[in-house]
Design an enzyme around this catalytic site. Structure first.
Site, short mmCIF file in Angstrom:
data_model
loop_
_atom_site.label_atom_id
_atom_site.label_comp_id
_atom_site.label_asym_id
_atom_site.label_seq_id
_atom_site.Cartn_x
_atom_site.Cartn_y
_atom_site.Cartn_z
N SER A 1 -11.97 12.57 0.81
CA SER A 1 -10.72 13.08 0.91
C SER A 1 -11.18 14.47 0.38
CB SER A 1 -9.43 12.76 -0.36
OG SER A 1 -8.83 13.63 -0.59
N ASP B 1 -8.18 -6.09 7.47
CA ASP B 1 -7.16 -5.67 6.35
C ASP B 1 -6.71 -6.72 5.50
OD1 ASP B 1 -4.64 -4.23 5.09
OD2 ASP B 1 -5.34 -2.52 6.63
N ASN B 2 -6.21 -6.62 4.20
CA ASN B 2 -5.41 -7.70 3.40
C ASN B 2 -3.89 -7.46 3.33
OD1 ASN B 2 -5.28 -5.36 1.63
ND2 ASN B 2 -6.29 -6.65 -0.11
N LYS C 1 -12.88 8.29 -5.05
CA LYS C 1 -13.33 8.62 -3.77
C LYS C 1 -14.91 9.40 -4.05
CE LYS C 1 -10.43 7.71 -0.80
NZ LYS C 1 -10.80 6.68 0.13
N ARG D 1 4.71 20.50 -10.14
CA ARG D 1 4.05 19.10 -10.12
C ARG D 1 2.67 19.08 -10.94
NH1 ARG D 1 3.08 15.47 -4.96
NH2 ARG D 1 1.37 16.80 -4.69
N ASN E 1 -1.08 -2.77 1.85
CA ASN E 1 -0.11 -1.69 1.97
C ASN E 1 0.23 -1.61 3.28
OD1 ASN E 1 1.30 0.44 0.73
ND2 ASN E 1 -0.15 1.90 1.35
N TYR F 1 -7.76 7.81 -8.74
CA TYR F 1 -7.82 7.66 -7.00
C TYR F 1 -8.91 8.75 -6.78
CZ TYR F 1 -7.08 8.86 -2.33
OH TYR F 1 -7.25 9.18 -0.98
P1 NAD Z 1 -2.80 3.21 4.03
O1 NAD Z 1 -2.69 2.71 2.57
O2 NAD Z 1 -1.83 3.20 5.13
O3 NAD Z 1 -4.05 2.09 4.86
C1 NAD Z 1 -5.04 1.56 3.97
C2 NAD Z 1 -5.09 0.19 4.24
O4 NAD Z 1 -6.21 -0.68 3.56
C3 NAD Z 1 -3.77 -0.64 3.98
O5 NAD Z 1 -3.59 -1.37 5.51
C4 NAD Z 1 -4.14 -1.48 3.10
O6 NAD Z 1 -3.48 -2.80 3.27
C5 NAD Z 1 -5.62 -1.81 3.45
N1 NAD Z 1 -6.42 -2.21 2.18
C6 NAD Z 1 -6.34 -1.64 0.72
N2 NAD Z 1 -7.25 -2.27 0.16
C7 NAD Z 1 -7.88 -3.30 0.83
C8 NAD Z 1 -8.70 -4.29 0.71
N3 NAD Z 1 -9.26 -4.38 -0.81
N4 NAD Z 1 -9.05 -5.14 1.43
C9 NAD Z 1 -8.50 -4.74 2.56
N5 NAD Z 1 -7.60 -4.04 3.14
C10 NAD Z 1 -7.21 -3.22 1.97
O7 NAD Z 1 -3.67 4.53 3.91
P2 NAD Z 1 -4.14 5.56 4.75
O8 NAD Z 1 -3.07 6.84 4.51
O9 NAD Z 1 -4.25 5.20 6.13
O10 NAD Z 1 -5.32 5.97 4.25
C11 NAD Z 1 -6.54 5.42 4.73
C12 NAD Z 1 -7.79 5.92 4.12
O11 NAD Z 1 -8.12 7.23 3.99
C13 NAD Z 1 -7.70 5.56 2.43
O12 NAD Z 1 -8.94 5.10 1.94
C14 NAD Z 1 -7.35 6.72 1.95
O13 NAD Z 1 -7.66 6.93 0.50
C15 NAD Z 1 -7.98 7.99 2.76
N6 NAD Z 1 -7.32 9.09 2.60
C16 NAD Z 1 -6.14 9.13 2.96
C17 NAD Z 1 -5.34 10.44 2.76
C18 NAD Z 1 -3.85 10.54 3.15
O14 NAD Z 1 -3.21 11.40 2.80
N7 NAD Z 1 -3.28 9.62 3.92
C19 NAD Z 1 -5.99 11.78 2.48
C20 NAD Z 1 -7.35 11.45 2.29
C21 NAD Z 1 -7.90 10.14 2.20
C1 UD1 Z 2 -1.92 14.54 -2.77
C2 UD1 Z 2 -2.36 14.17 -4.06
C3 UD1 Z 2 -3.97 13.97 -3.46
C4 UD1 Z 2 -4.36 13.26 -2.36
C5 UD1 Z 2 -3.43 13.64 -1.33
C6 UD1 Z 2 -3.17 12.65 0.12
C7 UD1 Z 2 -1.49 14.64 -5.98
C8 UD1 Z 2 -1.55 15.83 -7.14
N1 UD1 Z 2 -2.29 15.10 -5.40
O1 UD1 Z 2 -2.18 15.85 -2.52
O2 UD1 Z 2 -4.97 13.81 -4.32
O3 UD1 Z 2 -5.31 13.20 -1.83
O4 UD1 Z 2 -1.82 13.94 -1.69
O5 UD1 Z 2 -2.60 11.74 -0.26
O6 UD1 Z 2 -0.65 13.97 -6.18
N2 UD1 Z 2 5.68 18.57 -2.53
C9 UD1 Z 2 6.93 19.15 -2.98
N3 UD1 Z 2 7.77 18.22 -2.96
C10 UD1 Z 2 7.50 16.69 -2.89
C11 UD1 Z 2 6.26 16.23 -2.50
C12 UD1 Z 2 5.26 17.35 -2.26
O7 UD1 Z 2 7.22 19.93 -3.26
O8 UD1 Z 2 8.57 16.04 -2.96
C13 UD1 Z 2 4.72 19.62 -2.48
C14 UD1 Z 2 3.54 19.49 -3.67
O9 UD1 Z 2 3.72 20.12 -4.77
C15 UD1 Z 2 2.36 20.12 -2.68
C16 UD1 Z 2 2.66 20.06 -1.03
O10 UD1 Z 2 4.00 19.50 -1.16
O11 UD1 Z 2 2.35 21.53 -3.13
C17 UD1 Z 2 1.88 18.92 -0.61
O12 UD1 Z 2 1.73 17.66 -1.39
P1 UD1 Z 2 1.41 16.27 -1.03
O13 UD1 Z 2 1.86 15.92 0.09
O14 UD1 Z 2 1.60 15.19 -2.36
O15 UD1 Z 2 -0.32 16.38 -0.96
P2 UD1 Z 2 -1.24 16.86 -2.00
O16 UD1 Z 2 -0.78 17.59 -3.23
O17 UD1 Z 2 -2.27 17.90 -1.17
#
Ligand code: NAD
Ligand code: UD1
Length: 338
Positions: free
Chosen positions: A124, A31-32, A153, A292, A35, A149
């Site tokens: 995702s 991990d770098n 994916k 939104r 985030n 984003y």
């Molecule tokens: P996060 O940001 O907490 O974790 C991602 C990690 O990757 C971080 O620690 C960051 O430092 C590291 N990173 C990013 N770019 C890098 C690089 N080039 N080299 C090395 N490390 C790097 O996010 P998360 O919520 O834990 O998500 C993990 C994965 O799941 C991501 O790929 C994200 O897109 C995917 N995902 C997350 C969600 C969500 O809602 N959290 C939903 C669907 C998919």
């Molecule tokens: C969002 C991203 C999606 C991403 C996912 C996980 C958008 C449009 N979509 O999805 O691409 O994969 O996060 O990281 O950003 N809400 C409120 N108030 C807030 C925040 C959210 O009402 O302050 C509502 C939103 O309108 C939504 C629900 O809560 O209806 C969930 O929102 P969120 O947690 O952002 O997830 P996604 O919309 O599913």
């Protein structure tokens, strides 16, 4: 198994590292820290008594990644590393393409060199675009990406699907996450967004601890039971366990597999707020605001395939998710930066 966990310091990665250690695997984190926070390692140690080995490497840095693979001899990779902010991706699409797609390509190249054939990728539900129906099944078409984003994916999925076609010895699992929320039951690790949260649950928990004044619910005039949008929230520990189930299921010449990881249940924004209040005996302040842009109205998974083929299903309910998310935030009001 010795497993390379890219992005293992992040929210979902750190929870997965814990479950891997509990199962007797040896996760090694790459991990770098773009985030995430180094404190995560101490927290993992507190929970498991094991401090996992950590390489502070950018996955795009081929030379360093190569050294790491040479040294470790991995059996499998779980690829979490990536940037995930939808808003930031709209402002900086090139950064997202370079970081997310670039790192996946470098990783695949190095895996090939060292003959590592097993990879699980964090995809995702966003790849489905605007659902034509719910629940979403894995055979539903991949839709139009709503933002850069989402586009990354879709692109990475394509690259991995191609890879599986070219090399029949590759075992590739695409896990399409729905809405991960919650935290480890210890409250020691959890979600720690850098800025004001975009996502619902971290926004609610920050209102709950007084970091933010009130929640704005984006729209209450949708064609749903209470007018607010519906999502499939899944406890992050259930999600982590989904990776372990996939790892267990991988066998030689398995090829490409795609699974939804969700609960199969839709919950509205208002229901989540009410559950949060009920679980934690609170009364979160909220107001209704405008819709939104880009929001999908209703989105939830059909998770039967993961149950049938991986023997996995989510076991935590919404109240568990709300309780654990709040415990984490209450114990760490400023996240890892105390
Ligand atoms: P996060 O940001 O907490 O974790 C991602 C990690 O990757 C971080 O620690 C960051 O430092 C590291 N990173 C990013 N770019 C890098 C690089 N080039 N080299 C090395 N490390 C790097 O996010 P998360 O919520 O834990 O998500 C993990 C994965 O799941 C991501 O790929 C994200 O897109 C995917 N995902 C997350 C969600 C969500 O809602 N959290 C939903 C669907 C998919
Ligand atoms: C969002 C991203 C999606 C991403 C996912 C996980 C958008 C449009 N979509 O999805 O691409 O994969 O996060 O990281 O950003 N809400 C409120 N108030 C807030 C925040 C959210 O009402 O302050 C509502 C939103 O309108 C939504 C629900 O809560 O209806 C969930 O929102 P969120 O947690 O952002 O997830 P996604 O919309 O599913």
């Amino acid at each position: 198994m010795k497993i390379c966990v890219t992005g293992g310091m992040g929210y979902i990665g750190s929870h997965t590292v814990i479950e891997l250690i509990k199962e007797g695997h040896e996760p090694i984190i790459v991990d770098n820290l773009v985030n995430s926070n180094p404190e995560v390692l101490n927290r993992i140690q507190k929970i498991t008594n094991v401090k996992p080995k950590f390489y502070q490497i950018d996955v795009r840095d081929e030379e360093k990644l190569d050294d790491c693979f040479k040294q470790e001899g991995f059996d499998a990779v779980i690829h979490f590393a990536g940037l995930k902010s939808v808003g930031e991706s709209v402002k900086k699409p090139d950064l997202y393409f370079d970081n997310n797609i670039g790192s996946s390509k470098t990783l695949l190249k190095v895996m090939k060199k060292y003959n590592v054939k097993n990879i699980i990728f964090s995809s995702s539900a966003t790849v489905y675009g605007v659902p034509k129906h719910v629940p979403l099944v894995e055979t539903d078409p991949v839709g139009q990406a709503a933002n850069p984003y989402g586009q990354t994916k879709i692109e990475i999925e394509k690259i991995l699907i191609n890879e599986a076609k070219q090399d029949e010895k590759m075992n590739i699992v695409l896990l399409r996450y729905f809405n991960p929320v919650g935290a480890h039951e210890s409250g020691l690790i959890g979600e720690d967004p850098n800025d004001i949260p975009n996502n619902l649950m971290p926004y609610i928990t920050q209102v709950a601890v007084g970091r933010l004044e009130q929640l704005t619910i984006f729209g209450n005039d949708y064609p749903t039971k209470d007018g607010t949008c519906i999502r499939d929230y899944i406890h992050v520990v259930d999600l982590a366990l989904g990776h372990l189930a996939a790892l267990k299921a991988i066998k030689e010449n398995w090829g490409l597999k795609i699974y939804n990881l969700g609960t199969g249940k839709g919950t509205s924004v208002l229901e989540l707020v009410n559950a949060f209040n009920q679980a934690n005996n609170l009364n979160i302040k909220y107001q209704y605001g405008a819709r939104r842009a880009g929001d999908v109205v209703v989105n939830y998974a059909n998770a039967d395939k993961a149950l049938n083929e991986l023997n996995w299903k989510a076991t935590h309910n919404i109240v568990d998710m709300c309780r654990d998310a709040y415990l984490w935030q209450k114990q760490n009001p400023q996240g890892y930066k105390k």
